[in-house]
Design a protein around this motif. Sequence first.
Motif: not given
Length: 317
Positions: A32-47
């Motif tokens: 919803k906040y149009k976050v990049s794949d790398l940042v999603i991988g490092l944070t949301i998906v990683a968590f």
Amino acid sequence: MIVSVLLVAAGFVALIFGANWLVDGASALARKYKVSDLVIGLTIVAFGTSAPELVVNIIASVNGYADIVLGNVIGSNNFNLFIILGLSGLILPISVKSSTAWKEIPISLVVSILLLLLLNDFIFSGTTYLGRTDGLLMLVLFCVFLYYVFTQLKSDPQTTEAAHQKSGKMIWGLIVVGMTGLILGGQLVVVNSVKVASLLGVSEKIIGLTIVAAGTSLPELVTSIVAASKKNSDMVIGNVIGSNIFNMLLILAIASLIKPIGYNPKFNPDLYILIGGTLFLLSSMLTGQKKKLDRWEAAVLFGFFIIYTFFLVVKEV
């Protein structure tokens, strides 16, 4: 014993589904906040994919299974680095951005070395254990890491493709159900893995480094293989590196704050392997012009881990 094995398997199933639902819900929020794949991988998906390790380690820490706690984190990180990156790299050579090669991978390397020093009491004096002071230090460093990722969020204009928008109720439903699955699955895995270990005469260290570590890393494995098949290298490398940093700085920190973790120096060779593997990944990314993990390098990672696991089990037997 058969019942315990079946309950461990059921726990892993609950962990996998729970992590998948949590990732789906969290990723929907992030997009919803149009976050990049790398940042999603490092944070949301990683968590999300590290959540099984978090739940398992909290339960193990409360019950005083120090070797399960350490074996799970160290074993999961090695599994992520060697097996998950190895398999993903065999599917698709993993190319990364310059910032990943120069920043995120070295951060993971530095944190691995710091963990080795903390566990062997080269920084704080005292007996060999991971105490609450160590945990607070790692928690502070984790907050610094999150701040760094937040700065990347500002400077990285790349956005993910718009996904099908889920309703707010569906998003939070996925998150709540996912966390419930993780908690139930973690309880089943820890309690019954210890039972199986005692019945077979296998140490908690080996159970933590192999069965529990591999089981709690299944969400990372599934996520990374799917990402590799979709040619999303940023998600693969972000998931693996992010998960490893989360495991060391957040999960071990929380476990040590709950109860100081006694350290068995027999884990040192496994930490050396983690550090060596991260160095190999870093050198692979920095050599050549494409900043890419080629298939032959991925095969080296995968093959080494198979041999390492074989000797680990044989030595125990």
